[in-house]
Design a protein around this motif. Structure first.
Motif, PDB file in Angstrom:
ATOM      1  N   LEU A  29      -7.940  -1.719   3.067  1.00  0.00           N
ATOM      2  CA  LEU A  29      -7.540  -0.122   3.117  1.00  0.00           C
ATOM      3  C   LEU A  29      -6.271   0.267   2.330  1.00  0.00           C
ATOM      4  N   MET A  30      -5.237  -0.810   2.505  1.00  0.00           N
ATOM      5  CA  MET A  30      -3.956  -0.741   2.030  1.00  0.00           C
ATOM      6  C   MET A  30      -4.040  -0.940   0.647  1.00  0.00           C
ATOM      7  N   VAL A  31      -5.012  -1.832  -0.048  1.00  0.00           N
ATOM      8  CA  VAL A  31      -5.259  -1.948  -1.464  1.00  0.00           C
ATOM      9  C   VAL A  31      -5.750  -0.560  -2.015  1.00  0.00           C
ATOM     10  N   VAL A  32      -6.574   0.066  -1.204  1.00  0.00           N
ATOM     11  CA  VAL A  32      -7.301   1.343  -1.730  1.00  0.00           C
ATOM     12  C   VAL A  32      -5.978   2.316  -1.689  1.00  0.00           C
ATOM     13  N   LEU A  33      -5.144   2.322  -0.714  1.00  0.00           N
ATOM     14  CA  LEU A  33      -4.161   3.569  -0.559  1.00  0.00           C
ATOM     15  C   LEU A  33      -3.224   3.259  -1.803  1.00  0.00           C
ATOM     16  N   GLY A  34      -2.815   1.908  -2.237  1.00  0.00           N
ATOM     17  CA  GLY A  34      -2.218   1.517  -3.251  1.00  0.00           C
ATOM     18  C   GLY A  34      -2.823   2.108  -4.526  1.00  0.00           C
ATOM     19  N   VAL A  35      -4.141   1.812  -5.063  1.00  0.00           N
ATOM     20  CA  VAL A  35      -4.802   2.296  -5.849  1.00  0.00           C
ATOM     21  C   VAL A  35      -4.715   4.040  -6.205  1.00  0.00           C
ATOM     22  N   VAL A  36      -5.033   4.488  -4.828  1.00  0.00           N
ATOM     23  CA  VAL A  36      -5.053   5.922  -5.068  1.00  0.00           C
ATOM     24  C   VAL A  36      -3.596   6.514  -5.345  1.00  0.00           C
ATOM     25  N   VAL A  37      -2.567   5.971  -4.684  1.00  0.00           N
ATOM     26  CA  VAL A  37      -1.122   6.352  -5.018  1.00  0.00           C
ATOM     27  C   VAL A  37      -0.907   6.231  -6.625  1.00  0.00           C
ATOM     28  N   ALA A  38      -1.268   4.934  -7.095  1.00  0.00           N
ATOM     29  CA  ALA A  38      -1.029   4.743  -8.642  1.00  0.00           C
ATOM     30  C   ALA A  38      -1.935   5.740  -9.559  1.00  0.00           C
ATOM     31  N   LEU A  39      -2.826   6.233  -8.907  1.00  0.00           N
ATOM     32  CA  LEU A  39      -3.427   7.353  -9.933  1.00  0.00           C
ATOM     33  C   LEU A  39      -3.012   8.670  -9.609  1.00  0.00           C
ATOM     34  N   LEU A  40      -2.525   8.923  -8.444  1.00  0.00           N
ATOM     35  CA  LEU A  40      -2.104  10.318  -8.454  1.00  0.00           C
ATOM     36  C   LEU A  40      -1.101  10.770  -9.353  1.00  0.00           C
ATOM     37  N   PRO A  41      -1.327  12.075  -9.722  1.00  0.00           N
ATOM     38  CA  PRO A  41      -0.448  12.672 -10.938  1.00  0.00           C
ATOM     39  C   PRO A  41       0.877  13.185 -10.237  1.00  0.00           C
ATOM     40  N   GLY A  42       2.068  13.161 -11.067  1.00  0.00           N
ATOM     41  CA  GLY A  42       3.221  13.787 -10.223  1.00  0.00           C
ATOM     42  C   GLY A  42       4.018  12.707  -9.530  1.00  0.00           C
ATOM     43  N   LEU A  43       3.610  11.553  -9.406  1.00  0.00           N
ATOM     44  CA  LEU A  43       4.259  10.736  -8.621  1.00  0.00           C
ATOM     45  C   LEU A  43       5.196   9.719  -9.573  1.00  0.00           C
ATOM     46  N   PRO A  44       6.264   9.156  -8.914  1.00  0.00           N
ATOM     47  CA  PRO A  44       7.032   8.476 -10.091  1.00  0.00           C
ATOM     48  C   PRO A  44       6.487   7.274 -10.563  1.00  0.00           C
ATOM     49  N   ASP A  45       6.600   6.605 -11.387  1.00  0.00           N
ATOM     50  CA  ASP A  45       6.062   5.232 -11.935  1.00  0.00           C
ATOM     51  C   ASP A  45       6.596   4.323 -11.003  1.00  0.00           C
ATOM     52  N   ALA A  46       7.902   4.154 -10.588  1.00  0.00           N
ATOM     53  CA  ALA A  46       8.718   3.195  -9.832  1.00  0.00           C
ATOM     54  C   ALA A  46       9.201   4.000  -8.548  1.00  0.00           C
ATOM     55  N   PHE A  47       9.322   3.161  -7.568  1.00  0.00           N
ATOM     56  CA  PHE A  47       9.974   3.840  -6.502  1.00  0.00           C
ATOM     57  C   PHE A  47      11.408   3.123  -6.217  1.00  0.00           C
ATOM     58  N   VAL A  48      12.325   3.810  -6.515  1.00  0.00           N
ATOM     59  CA  VAL A  48      13.612   3.257  -6.231  1.00  0.00           C
ATOM     60  C   VAL A  48      14.223   3.415  -4.938  1.00  0.00           C
ATOM     61  N   ILE A  49      14.606   2.506  -3.935  1.00  0.00           N
ATOM     62  CA  ILE A  49      14.655   2.806  -2.512  1.00  0.00           C
ATOM     63  C   ILE A  49      16.209   2.173  -2.547  1.00  0.00           C
ATOM     64  N   ASP A  50      16.927   2.893  -1.696  1.00  0.00           N
ATOM     65  CA  ASP A  50      18.334   2.360  -1.217  1.00  0.00           C
ATOM     66  C   ASP A  50      18.100   1.289  -0.278  1.00  0.00           C
ATOM     67  N   PRO A  51      18.536  -0.041  -0.820  1.00  0.00           N
ATOM     68  CA  PRO A  51      18.535  -1.416  -0.009  1.00  0.00           C
ATOM     69  C   PRO A  51      19.123  -0.830   1.399  1.00  0.00           C
ATOM     70  N   GLU A  52      19.839  -0.070   1.674  1.00  0.00           N
ATOM     71  CA  GLU A  52      20.295   0.261   3.031  1.00  0.00           C
ATOM     72  C   GLU A  52      19.192   0.801   3.965  1.00  0.00           C
ATOM     73  N   LEU A  53      18.370   1.426   3.144  1.00  0.00           N
ATOM     74  CA  LEU A  53      17.022   2.055   3.819  1.00  0.00           C
ATOM     75  C   LEU A  53      16.007   1.079   4.226  1.00  0.00           C
ATOM     76  N   ILE A  54      15.752   0.076   3.699  1.00  0.00           N
ATOM     77  CA  ILE A  54      14.634  -0.911   3.510  1.00  0.00           C
ATOM     78  C   ILE A  54      14.431  -1.255   5.438  1.00  0.00           C
TER      79      ILE A  54
END
Length: 235
Positions: A29-54
């Protein structure tokens, strides 16, 4: 960006619950969620996360889920073993990895090797549970490893942060400074944990328990006490 990440985490939690209810493998189901997120329009191509928030975003939910399945009675009975694994074994592993890398990589600073050793030293309690589901391991051993996994990150994080700071500043690692940082960090974590547990016990005391449902060791009709009583360790 932070709201998107929190939304994805909530979606992942919901999917795990759906998978448990429908008896579906939640990694799929996590793989399915990743595919859905990758196909959703409007979302950035890459997520830049502050290392302090990981760590604040991803580590607490994993540790909380493991803590919910940890027996307090078993922890008290095996506290010396858990402390030895969470502190001693992590330090030995980090030292062994650091020494090996320092000998194999010419020119690598010793502090950088220690940082690398601290990164790989603590085992993951979630990985322990996943492996234990496939291998016939005694329940007591699994419970001890899961309990140890709640504390080994603290040791590794203290060593890692001190090693990175020493690498950047060019200073040497101080065992006394590491010990002091570990004691202060552990004391602060214990105080925060006690406060959260006390608040949860107070909130649970006023909520009715459905008939036939198992009561949490933190919930009671009387004012919350510390430490909570728990059932006997799993056999």
């Amino acid at each position: 960006m932070l709201l998107v990440l929190v939304g994805l985490m909530v979606a992942a939690v919901v999917l795990v619950g759906v998978g448990d209810r429908l008896r579906l493998p939640w990694p799929a189901l996590m793989v399915v969620l990743g595919v859905v997120v990758a196909l959703l329009p409007g979302l950035p191509d890459a997520f830049v996360i502050d290392p302090e928030l990981i760590l604040p975003l991803f580590l607490p939910p994993l540790l909380f889920a493991t803590a919910q399945r940890t027996s307090w009675a078993l922890f008290r009975a095996r506290r010396r073993t858990i402390a030895l694994l969470a502190v001693g074994l992590v330090l030995v592993t980090a030292t062994a990895v650091a020494g090996t890398v320092w000998l194999l990589v010419p020119g690598l600073a010793l502090t950088a090797a220690v940082a690398l050793g601290a990164m790989v030293a603590p085992p993951d309690p979630v990985a322990v549970e996943a492996v234990a589901g496939q291998v016939p391991i005694p329940r007591r051993v699994v419970a001890v490893l899961q309990s140890e996994g709640l504390f080994n990150d603290a040791t590794a994080l203290v060593v890692f942060q001190a090693a990175v700071l020493a690498t950047v500043s060019g200073d040497e690692l101080s065992p006394l400074g590491l010990g002091l940082r570990f004691v202060l960090g552990a004391a602060g974590a214990v105080l925060i944990g006690l406060g959260v547990a006390w608040l949860r016990a107070g909130c649970s005391a006023g909520s009715p328990t459905p008939p036939g449902a198992a009561r949490s060791p933190w919930s009671s009709r009387s004012p919350p006490t510390w430490p909570p009583t728990s059932s006997a360790p799993p056999g």
